[in-house]
Design a protein around this motif. Structure first.
Motif, PDB file in Angstrom:
ATOM      1  N   VAL A  73       0.841  -1.208   0.000  1.00  0.00           N
ATOM      2  CA  VAL A  73       0.000   0.000   0.000  1.00  0.00           C
ATOM      3  C   VAL A  73       0.872   1.253   0.000  1.00  0.00           C
ATOM      4  N   VAL A  74       1.852   1.307   0.911  1.00  0.00           N
ATOM      5  CA  VAL A  74       2.819   2.407   0.918  1.00  0.00           C
ATOM      6  C   VAL A  74       4.216   1.802   1.021  1.00  0.00           C
ATOM      7  N   PRO A 123       6.584   5.890  -5.961  1.00  0.00           N
ATOM      8  CA  PRO A 123       5.349   6.627  -5.670  1.00  0.00           C
ATOM      9  C   PRO A 123       5.116   6.659  -4.163  1.00  0.00           C
ATOM     10  N   SER A 124       4.283   7.559  -3.707  1.00  0.00           N
ATOM     11  CA  SER A 124       3.982   7.631  -2.280  1.00  0.00           C
ATOM     12  C   SER A 124       3.118   6.465  -1.824  1.00  0.00           C
ATOM     13  N   ASN A 125       2.333   5.904  -2.735  1.00  0.00           N
ATOM     14  CA  ASN A 125       1.459   4.785  -2.377  1.00  0.00           C
ATOM     15  C   ASN A 125       1.070   4.025  -3.640  1.00  0.00           C
ATOM     16  N   ASN A 126       0.314   2.964  -3.455  1.00  0.00           N
ATOM     17  CA  ASN A 126      -0.023   2.089  -4.584  1.00  0.00           C
ATOM     18  C   ASN A 126      -1.065   2.680  -5.531  1.00  0.00           C
ATOM     19  N   MET A 127      -1.648   3.804  -5.182  1.00  0.00           N
ATOM     20  CA  MET A 127      -2.618   4.455  -6.062  1.00  0.00           C
ATOM     21  C   MET A 127      -1.970   5.544  -6.912  1.00  0.00           C
ATOM     22  N   ASP A 128      -0.727   5.887  -6.597  1.00  0.00           N
ATOM     23  CA  ASP A 128      -0.017   6.938  -7.322  1.00  0.00           C
ATOM     24  C   ASP A 128       0.955   6.349  -8.331  1.00  0.00           C
ATOM     25  N   ASP A 129       1.374   7.178  -9.273  1.00  0.00           N
ATOM     26  CA  ASP A 129       2.474   6.830 -10.158  1.00  0.00           C
ATOM     27  C   ASP A 129       3.755   7.434  -9.593  1.00  0.00           C
ATOM     28  N   PRO A 130       4.905   6.857  -9.929  1.00  0.00           N
ATOM     29  CA  PRO A 130       6.164   7.457  -9.476  1.00  0.00           C
ATOM     30  C   PRO A 130       6.316   8.869 -10.026  1.00  0.00           C
ATOM     31  N   ASN A 156       5.420  -4.290  -9.300  1.00  0.00           N
ATOM     32  CA  ASN A 156       4.034  -4.456  -9.713  1.00  0.00           C
ATOM     33  C   ASN A 156       3.080  -3.806  -8.713  1.00  0.00           C
ATOM     34  N   ALA A 157       3.374  -3.961  -7.420  1.00  0.00           N
ATOM     35  CA  ALA A 157       2.515  -3.383  -6.390  1.00  0.00           C
ATOM     36  C   ALA A 157       2.474  -1.867  -6.462  1.00  0.00           C
ATOM     37  N   PHE A 158       3.568  -1.257  -6.932  1.00  0.00           N
ATOM     38  CA  PHE A 158       3.663   0.199  -6.908  1.00  0.00           C
ATOM     39  C   PHE A 158       3.753   0.821  -8.312  1.00  0.00           C
ATOM     40  N   ASN A 159       3.160   0.131  -9.280  1.00  0.00           N
ATOM     41  CA  ASN A 159       2.920   0.721 -10.603  1.00  0.00           C
ATOM     42  C   ASN A 159       4.197   1.138 -11.328  1.00  0.00           C
TER      43      ASN A 159
END
Length: 527
Positions: free
Chosen positions: A171-172, A260-267, A362-365
């Motif tokens: 998640v983060v 990225p800051s979390n799994n919903m963001d892109d780097p 994969n988890a963090f895009n």
């Protein structure tokens, strides 16, 4: 009547002025940590204090401390009257390069940084805040372990830390800095995080040298057992080695800048996002003799922006390179065989290293770029008994399950199951390119000749000459990328100089890639 008195009444005790003075006095006590003498001892050992580490990590003036006045509740063994500033751990939030992070920094100058109930609950509070705000969590470890005086309460609190490590996973980003001792159960929290940065002044182990001596009779020093070099070379627990605390903070800052800051963001995107250039130097990388090794870093440095590559676990399983770089300003995860080490073969450790890195990306895009030059899986009784089948399966599973863009470039050898395991088209690669030198086959020409042309060899008068002749027949058939391209297993054969351009354009075209797999809770990765 007597005249009314005009004398002013005495000011009440504890005015606002007094209370503010008390506040600053209490804050000063917190910032003294365990006292000047203990801080000096920390410096003499080459280490910073807990608060100095926070300052080294965060942007200047951005730290907001939380739970600084928390106090332990232990009354056993003379603890009732003991004041432990911040209960031995500094917690709060701040920014790194303007981006929010939450962190905890253990204070070895206060009761040896021992973790009690309140100490660990402060850490858990920061982890919960990371989850709530979608911000990375950084944990600086420097502790003698569980606070023995608190008994099972300290153990239960450790459990809450481990539980929250697992809640945050995927998640983060979670990063552990090991800047001092990290022993016993405390070592499991870093092991549950995504990356561990250990300094050369630190040690990490479950059972220390004393226990090992008592139980097994083996003599080993703390550094030999749990130093950064030992964990990098042997256990694979550590991802980065830092010279000191300041260096550890710099590595952490660079790593977070790529994530990225979390799994919903892109780097974050950094640098020139429009530059696409040819790299003629890549035409000169491969030796003329296909049996001769070379350093895959020479390819990676031409592929990523400004040659800037942050390698992960650089001295562990060196036959496989993993790490982060940017292509046109966008973060990518790179997985590459290293022909200079074990000829780039995949073995147990390399498979584990690659699979874990792939799953993190994969988890963090983070898109995956795979550079292939692999002669196969490592043969040998030790590898088979060690479980190369199940360990190698982890790599297959990780690539197959990954839904981020996957781009594969085959440089030279791509043999057998290892060819598939390095993200072949049939394992889910979105783009596969090959250099003209690529050899895609079940095995090398020499080994294949003895099987395919067994009868011809048996009847030949000059077996050596015949084997060389037939090996060349096999090589001319399969030791080029065009057969695979003809079958659709390779999308394009490219000039090596076009590699960076090919990767950049592929990333751009796959930017909106969607997960087309059926929904399910999760698969079961091989153990």
């Amino acid at each position: 009547m007597s005249p009314t008195t005009t004398e002013k009444p005495a000011p009440p005790a504890n005015t606002m002025h007094d209370k503010i003075n008390e506040l600053y006095s209490r804050r000063a006590a917190l910032h003294e940590c365990g006292g000047a003498e203990r801080v000096a001892k920390q410096h003499k050992a080459g280490k910073l204090s807990a608060r100095e580490r926070v300052d080294a990590l965060l942007d200047e003036g951005s730290f907001q401390e939380q739970y600084g006045f928390a106090r332990h509740r232990c009354t056993y063994f003379g603890m009732a009257d003991k004041e432990l500033p911040a209960d031995g751990v500094v917690t709060g939030c701040g920014t790194i390069n303007g981006r929010l992070v939450h962190l905890a920094s253990q204070d070895f100058t206060v009761a040896g940084g021992a973790a009690g109930e309140v100490h660990s609950d402060k850490v858990v509070a920061m982890m919960s805040a990371s989850l709530k705000t979608g911000s990375p969590f950084v944990f600086v470890n420097d502790s003698g372990g569980a606070r023995i005086q608190e008994g099972i309460d300290s153990l239960a609190a450790y459990g809450r830390v481990f539980y929250h490590n697992t809640l945050l996973s995927g998640v983060v980003p979670q990063i552990s800095l090991i800047c001092g001792p990290c022993a016993g159960g405390a070592a499991y929290s870093p092991a549950l995080t995504d990356f561990i940065i250990q300094t050369k002044h630190a040690q990490m182990f479950i059972t220390g040298p004393g226990v090992i001596k008592q139980v097994t009779g083996q003599d080993v020093s703390a550094d030999e057992l749990g130093g950064a070099a030992a964990h990098m070379a042997y256990s694979g627990v550590v991802h980065f080695i830092a010279d000191n605390d300041q260096h550890a903070a710099q590595i952490c800052q660079k790593l977070l800048g790529l994530l990225p800051s979390n799994n919903m963001d892109d780097p974050p995107i950094v640098g020139n996002a429009n530059e696409v250039r040819l790299e003629p130097a890549l035409r000169e990388v491969l030796p003329e003799n296909a049996r001769v090794g070379y350093d895959m870093h020479a390819v990676i440095s031409q592929l990523v922006d400004d040659g800037d590559f942050l390698e992960v676990q650089a001295q562990y399983a060196e036959n496989l390179i993993v790490g982060f770089g940017r292509v046109l300003g966008k973060t990518v995860g790179i997985i590459a065989n290293q022909p200079n080490f074990k000829a780039g073969c995949l073995d147990i450790d390399a498979s584990d290293k690659g699979a874990r890195f792939i799953r993190f990306c994969n988890a963090f895009n983070i898109p995956l770029v795979t550079l292939v030059d692999v002669p196969g899986f490592m043969p040998g009784v030790e590898q088979e008994y060690g479980g190369i089948i199940r360990h190698g399966a982890k790599l297959l599973f990780a690539y197959s399950a990954a839904t981020v863009p996957k781009i594969t470039v085959i440089l030279r050898k791509a043999y057998g199951g290892a060819y598939v395991a390095m993200c072949a088209k049939d394992l889910g690669a979105d783009r596969v390119a090959a250099w003209p030198t690529a050899e895609i086959a079940v095995m090398g020409a020499e080994g294949a000749t003895d099987i395919v042309f067994r009868k011809e060899l048996a009847s030949a008068e000059d077996k050596v000459a015949k084997r060389a002749e037939l090996a060349e027949v096999y090589r001319s058939t399969f030791s080029n990328p065009y057969v695979a391209a003809g079958r659709g297993m390779v999308d394009d054969v490219i000039d090596p100089a076009e590699t960076r351009r090919y990767v950049a354009l592929s990333l751009a075209s796959l930017r909106m890639k969607r997960d087309v797999r059926p929904a399910k809770k999760h698969g079961l990765i091989p153990l």
